[in-house]
Each structure stands twice: as structure tokens, then as C-alpha cells.
Design an enzyme around this catalytic site. Structure first.
Site, PDB file in Angstrom:
ATOM      1  N   LEU B 271      57.496 -54.301 111.748  1.00  0.00           N
ATOM      2  CA  LEU B 271      57.966 -55.486 112.469  1.00  0.00           C
ATOM      3  C   LEU B 271      58.910 -56.325 111.620  1.00  0.00           C
ATOM      4  CD1 LEU B 271      57.816 -57.449 114.847  1.00  0.00           C
ATOM      5  CD2 LEU B 271      55.809 -58.469 113.760  1.00  0.00           C
ATOM      6  N   ASP B 272      60.098 -56.602 112.176  1.00  0.00           N
ATOM      7  CA  ASP B 272      61.070 -57.482 111.525  1.00  0.00           C
ATOM      8  C   ASP B 272      61.406 -57.042 110.108  1.00  0.00           C
ATOM      9  OD1 ASP B 272      59.634 -60.420 113.128  1.00  0.00           O
ATOM     10  OD2 ASP B 272      61.255 -59.082 113.764  1.00  0.00           O
ATOM     11  N   GLU B 273      61.466 -55.731 109.893  1.00  0.00           N
ATOM     12  CA  GLU B 273      61.740 -55.287 108.523  1.00  0.00           C
ATOM     13  C   GLU B 273      62.935 -54.380 108.368  1.00  0.00           C
ATOM     14  OE1 GLU B 273      58.810 -54.175 105.855  1.00  0.00           O
ATOM     15  OE2 GLU B 273      57.641 -55.980 106.182  1.00  0.00           O
TER      16      GLU B 273
END
Lengths: 342, 328
Positions: B271-273
Site C-alpha cells: 500500500l502506497d509504496e
């Protein structure tokens, strides 16, 4: 002109301190009972300022429960003393009935409005509005803020601070530099300090022994502390015992990259922006109210070396800016985790 | 049609960038949108290249272009300090009569083979079909609307296949009326924690070149990413890695930061990486309340997402190491 006694700075460094205390903070040595002189026309001369009347800059900051008439009262007070207001900042948050002002930058003649009279006048206002914070400061007359600077191995922030002080950008008096890292006498910082008569104390630390008692003794009498790349975490106990503000520079854009080596963290993450943050120190590491943040763009063309270089550059600017704001009474703590910075 | 490498967090997959469509399609300017290069008497071509570093690559590429009468207007070259990898992006103006599209493909392919490149793409925006995208959104409108307007104004050189949302929109809303007016299908696929409707989404996005998550609040599984196989661009309303997850404006407001931002990035399993494409910031102060935090944030998100999509379509974005990008 009488020089005032020591100037005490009032905001507490502790995150647990309540902002709702009703006792007013006031930062002066109690003034004499002599009634303030009333002058109806500008004096041509006085024993302390022959020739032209002298104009100096005063700053007044105020925080109290919100009410009608505060600005009117403060500005009337200044005007009645022939003070000329150059700048005012007022802030009342949307959801809280708290009044902040920084008025400020008013020019006045100390012969007409003596320092003691000024203190007394503002004290009256502070009482009538039940202010939590009321400080008046005349930078040219009042003693400079006394600070101690703590650093570890990294030189750049410490060096920049020393040069800034030397060049007159930082209106402080540096009482001492404390470090947990030894510096050879030929080192630029060490020789600078020697030349300017600033003591350097090397207090090596271990995980078990932070030497906080010794640090407390060495910083007695300071108005606030600056951590210029000091890599030890100060305990809650130290902060309580010291009782005054501690400003830290973090080489990252909080809350990103807390902890060590944020440049490498940022580089590995592939961010396109890096930054630096200055903040008040509280018990949690890198968590205190933020004072200032700055950024710079980075791209694929930046290697780790240039990440670090840009970061150092930002840290220096960010720390200096925060100290200047603080000395200029532009920084208020708001709630537990934030600041108002005029 | 061009296909760029999909980002997978742990693997590095080289892939030929040439797809069939462009080769079989006859050269024609009839379907092209207006282009300023037409007016100047030439057609814009873009070439991007990544290969193991060697002497002579730039010389070879520029010579190839010059031999065909192409006029190079811009060149960006990047070789990292510590790795012998060569990246370049060249913009050139050429005469289609002197350098037909098929010939261009063949000649650049030869250079690709010569230098054993893992990425070699040539694109002629006026001739090649526009990138086909599907846009996924949830309840928040602002990024979706901005993408739609950007498409309509010609700022985003894409073709929008469809909009997919896990949030129902009333027929009378601005978005629905816009989509209807422009013949873009809107697919409502409500999700539950147990059912993310990924198979149906995969069916709907067949034929797209990349996906845009315009504040789509569902996490796409690793399986979805593998099955889709192409790039997915997401806008995160925060300055990554700060404030991952939900409601970053609120997190930022509570944290008392003096700067807020937005980040567009490629989607990976975490997530969000994924690799960051673009970041933008704006100052905030004590004078900002939560609403103005949100407003400034939304403004940043729109700009940041649009910029990322444009950069991607202009072939400015190249994968760099595992988690980063080169953005020319």
C-alpha cells in the site's frame, strides 16, 4: 537608561503542560512603584539621550481567552505612549475562543515610555484580559537570549549557527557548546569557540549514561537550548527539570523518516522532495510541535551524496529561521502538537 | 501501441515496448489530434532507451535520426553514478515522407539489438493511437472530474475507455452527465471486504494501456496486478511516505506540519509504496483549518495526478532500480 534584569522566557517545553492555566505569565522583574511619567509632547532631550529622541523597536505578544476589545486596548496603550505600531498579527482559531496577537513592531522613544512603565502598562492589560501569556521585549535594551548548543559528530548545523551568531543574524548569547563527541583543537569549530571565548564541553555518552545531570548543570541560566544535530534522546525527566524550551533540527520532513539517517531512507524510497523540520522537543523522539519546515526537489539525477548535501543545506536554513522566529517572539505553542508562527 | 514496463516491487522485468497495433497501422495523419508540430512542417517523434552503458550510444541514436533528416529538439541522457546503465529520451521533428513510421520502428529496433537494450520505445504522438486508459474512483469526485476535464481540453493525451467506481453516482451528477455526453461508460461495482470485484474489473479494463486510480480507495491485490500486467498510476493525498493510509489531511492537520503534499506513484502490492513519479507541496500554517488543509490537498492532488499522467504519456517516466523512477 536602566538595563532590565534577566529576561525569562515563558513557554514550557513539556507536552503535558496545560495551555488553559489562568495564571498570567509575565516576564519581567517587578517594577518600582513610581508612577509612569505622562508626556504630552515629545521631549527634545533627556539625560540619557541628548540631541534627537531615540526610537527603538518593541515587541508585544499576547495570548488570552478571546473577547471584544483586546486589540483596541493594546493599540490604545501603545498609542497613548507615542508608540508607532508598524505591524500587527492577530489570530483567533475557528473553533476555540483563544486570542493570539503579536503587536509588534512598534517604535517608541524610551525616554517617553520607559521600560518599567511599559512593563507596568502591559501588565495591566494582561490582568484585565486574564492572559496566559503576555511578553514585551525590547531587543535593543533587553539582554539577549542565552542559549546552550548541543551537538554530536556532525558539524554543519553547529558551524552555521556559530557563524550566524558571529555575523549578527542570531540575536543570542551562546553560553556553551556541549557535545558527546570530541573535537580536536585544530578543528574549525573548536578554534572558533576558543577565539570567541565560548566553552566547549565534551560529555561522552553511553546508552546507559546520558550525562543528563551534568548537562543540566551546564545549561543552568540559559533561556532555551538548541540541539544542532545532537543525536541523543533527552529523557522526559531532563525536559521537566530543565523546564524551558528545547529546539531541535530534524534532517527530514517530519513525520517522514523519523530516527537515524533520513537522507538514506529518503534516497532509498525514491522521493522527489526532501526536507528538514525544526520542532520543540518533547518526550517522544521527533514528535514535538513543528516550528518550521523546508523542502527541496530531488530527482533521479541526485545521488546519495547530493541528497545529503541538499539536506544539510536545508537543515542549516531551517534551524536558523526557527531560532530567529523564536527570538523574535513569533512562535506560540498551540494545543499540544502545533504552533502558531507569525 | 506502446506498453511500458509494469512495476513489480521485487522483480525487474524487461519487456519489449513494441506492440502490434502501430506496425500494422498505415501512416496517416487523418486521425491525429491537432499538434503544434504539424504547423511547423514536421512531426514530433519521441525515442526512449535504456540499456547497459557503453560508449557510442548517443552517437548511434542521433546519427540514426539525422540520416533520416530528423531534427533533434531535445535530448536527455542519464547514467547513474554507481551503475553502468544508460537512459535517454530524445525528441525530434521529422518528415514522414522521408522517414515512414515502419522504417522508424525497424531502425530503432536495430539499435536496440545492437546495445542489448531492455527498453526501447519510439512514439509519434500524432500518428500512434492515444493511450487507452480506464479510470477508477470511489466517492471523491475532484480528481476524476479533473482527469475528465483534462481529457476534454486536450491536456491529457489519452482515450478514456471507461470509468469504474465502487460508489454509485446519481444520473444527475456532473460526472454522470459528462460521461453520458461523451459516450464514456460508467461501471458501478460496489465492493465489500470479502469481494473486491477484481475479476470483473479485469474484464472491464481489457484493452487499456494503463490504469489511473483517481482516489480509488480499494487496495488492488497482487494477483490483480499480475493479471493486469500493465502500469497503474495512483494519486495519494499526502507526501509519501508520510501519512499512508486513509485521511492523510486529517493526519497532517493533527500533526501540525507546515507543509502538505500529494504524491503520484505506480501501484505495487504494498500500500502506497510503489515508485514515486511526482510530488508537490504547499505551505500551511496556523491559519489553515482542516477544511483549508483538505482544499489545498485536493488542489495538489489534481495537479500532481495530471502531471504524472502527462509525463507518462510523453514517455518521460522510466523505471529506475527497484523502487524509483527517472523522470525526464
Amino acid at each position: 537608561m536602566k538595563i532590565r534584569g534577566s529576561m525569562r522566557l515563558l513557554s514550557k517545553a513539556l507536552s503535558s503542560s496545560s495551555s488553559s492555566s489562568s495564571s498570567s505569565d509575565y516576564s519581567h522583574v517587578s517594577c518600582s512603584a513610581r508612577p509612569p511619567p505622562v508626556v504630552l509632547s515629545p521631549s527634545k532631550s533627556s539625560p540619557s539621550s541628548p540631541g534627537r529622541s531615540r526610537r527603538v523597536r518593541g515587541i508585544h505578544v499576547f495570548r488570552c481567552p478571546d473577547a471584544v476589545g483586546i486589540v483596541a486596548r493594546i493599540s490604545e496603550c501603545i498609542a497613548s505612549r507615542r508608540g508607532n505600531i508598524h505591524h500587527v498579527d492577530v489570530f483567533v482559531p475557528e473553533h476555540k475562543r483563544v486570542f493570539y496577537s503579536r503587536s509588534s513592531e512598534f517604535m517608541f522613544d524610551p525616554a517617553i515610555w520607559t521600560r518599567e512603565a511599559m512593563d507596568a502598562d502591559f501588565h495591566e492589560i494582561s490582568k484585565s484580559f486574564n492572559a496566559e501569556r503576555s511578553i514585551v521585549r525590547v531587543p535593543d535594551i533587553d539582554p539577549k537570549f542565552k542559549i546552550a548548543v548541543l551537538a554530536s559528530k556532525q558539524d554543519h548545523c553547529l558551524e552555521d549557527l556559530l557563524h550566524g551568531w558571529h555575523d549578527g543574524w542570531l540575536p543570542v548569547q551562546i553560553k556553551s557548546v556541549i557535545s558527546n563527541h570530541e573535537r580536536a583543537s585544530k578543528n574549525h569549530v573548536a578554534s572558533f569557540l576558543e577565539r570567541d571565548g565560548i566553552p566547549y564541553h565534551c560529555l561522552k555518552t553511553t546508552p546507559a549514561h546520558r550525562r543528563e545531570e551534568e548537562i543540566l548543570r551546564l545549561v543552568a541560566g540559559t533561556d532555551f537550548l538548541v540541539l544542532a544535530g545532537y543525536m541523543q534522546v533527552l529523557s522526559g525527566r531532563f525536559l521537566k527539570d530543565y523546564g524551558k524550551d528545547v529546539i531541535n533540527i530534524h534532517h527530514g520532513l517530519l513525520p517522514s523518516f523519523k530516527g537515524g539517517d533520513p537522507s538514506t531512507q529518503a534516497y532509498d524510497t525514491g522521493v522527489k522532495m526532501i526536507g528538514a523540520t525544526t520542532h520543540f522537543v518533547t518526550e517522544g523522539p521527533n514528535e514535538g510541535p513543528i516550528i518550521e519546515q523546508m523542502v527541496e526537489r530531488v530527482s533521479h539525477r541526485d545521488g546519495l551524496g547530493s541528497f545529503v548535501q541538499k539536506s544539510k543545506n536545508l537543515e542549516k536554513q531551517c534551524l536558523v529561521r526557527a531560532i530567529q522566529s523564536y527570538c523574535d517572539l513569533r512562535v506560540f505553542r498551540e494545543e499540544l502538537t502545533k504552533t502558531v508562527v507569525f | 501501441m506502446l506498453l511500458l514496463r509494469r512495476f513489480v516491487s521485487s522483480s525487474y522485468r524487461g519487456r519489449s515496448a513494441l506492440e502490434i497495433g502501430a506496425l500494422s497501422r498505415p501512416c496517416s495523419t487523418a486521425s491525429s489530434s491537432s499538434s503544434s508540430t504539424e504547423a511547423s512542417g514536421g512531426t514530433l517523434g519521441i525515442h526512449v532507451f535504456r540499456c547497459p552503458d557503453a560508449v557510442g550510444i548517443v552517437a548511434k541514436i542521433t546519427e540514426c535520426i539525422a540520416l533520416r533528416g530528423g531534427n533533434i529538439h531535445g535530448v536527455d541522457v542519464f547514467v547513474p553514478e554507481d551503475k553502468p546503465i544508460f537512459y535517454s529520451r530524445s525528441e525530434f521533428v521529422f518528415d514522414q515522407a522521408k522517414w515512414p513510421r515502419e522504417a522508424m520502428e525497424i531502425e530503432f529496433l536495430k539499435i536496440k539489438e545492437l546495445f542489448n537494450a531492455d527498453q526501447s520505445i519510439v512514439r509519434v504522438p500524432d500518428l500512434d493511437p492515444k493511450f487507452k486508459i480506464a479510470v477508477l474512483a470511489s466517492k471523491q469526485d475532484h480528481c476524476l472530474i479533473d482527469v475528465l476535464h483534462g481529457w476534454q481540453d486536450g491536456r491529457l493525451p489519452v482515450h478514456i475507455n471507461c470509468v469504474i467506481s465502487n460508489h454509485q453516482r446519481d444520473p444527475n451528477t456532473h460526472v454522470i452527465r459528462f460521461l453520458e455526453r461523451n459516450g464514456i461508460p460508467y461501471h458501478y461495482l460496489p465492493t465489500t471486504p470479502g469481494n473486491k470485484r477484481e475479476d470483473e474489473i479485469l474484464d472491464l479494463v481489457v484493452g487499456s494501456d494503463f490504469l489511473v486510480l483517481a482516489r480509488y480507495m480499494q487496495i488492488l491485490s497482487g494477483k490483480f496486478l499480475r493479471c493486469y500486467g500493465k502500469d497503474i498510476i495512483n494519486i495519494h493525498h499526502g507526501l509519501l511516505p508520510s501519512f499512508k493510509g486513509g485521511n492523510p489531511s486529517r493526519q497532517a492537520y493533527d500533526a501540525g506540519v507546515k507543509l502538505i503534499g500529494a504524491t503520484s506513484h505506480f501501484v505495487t502490492e504494498d500500500l502506497d509504496e510503489g515508485p514515486i513519479i511526482e510530488q508537490m507541496v504547499e505551505r500551511v500554517s496556523h491559519r489553515d483549518n482542516l477544511r483549508s488543509f483538505v482544499q489545498k490537498s485536493e488542489n495538489l492532488e489534481k495537479q500532481c495526478l495530471a502531471k504524472a499522467i502527462r509525463s507518462y504519456c510523453e514517455l518521460r517516466v522510466l523505471p529506475y532500480e527497484v523502487a524509483k523512477t527517472v523522470v525526464f
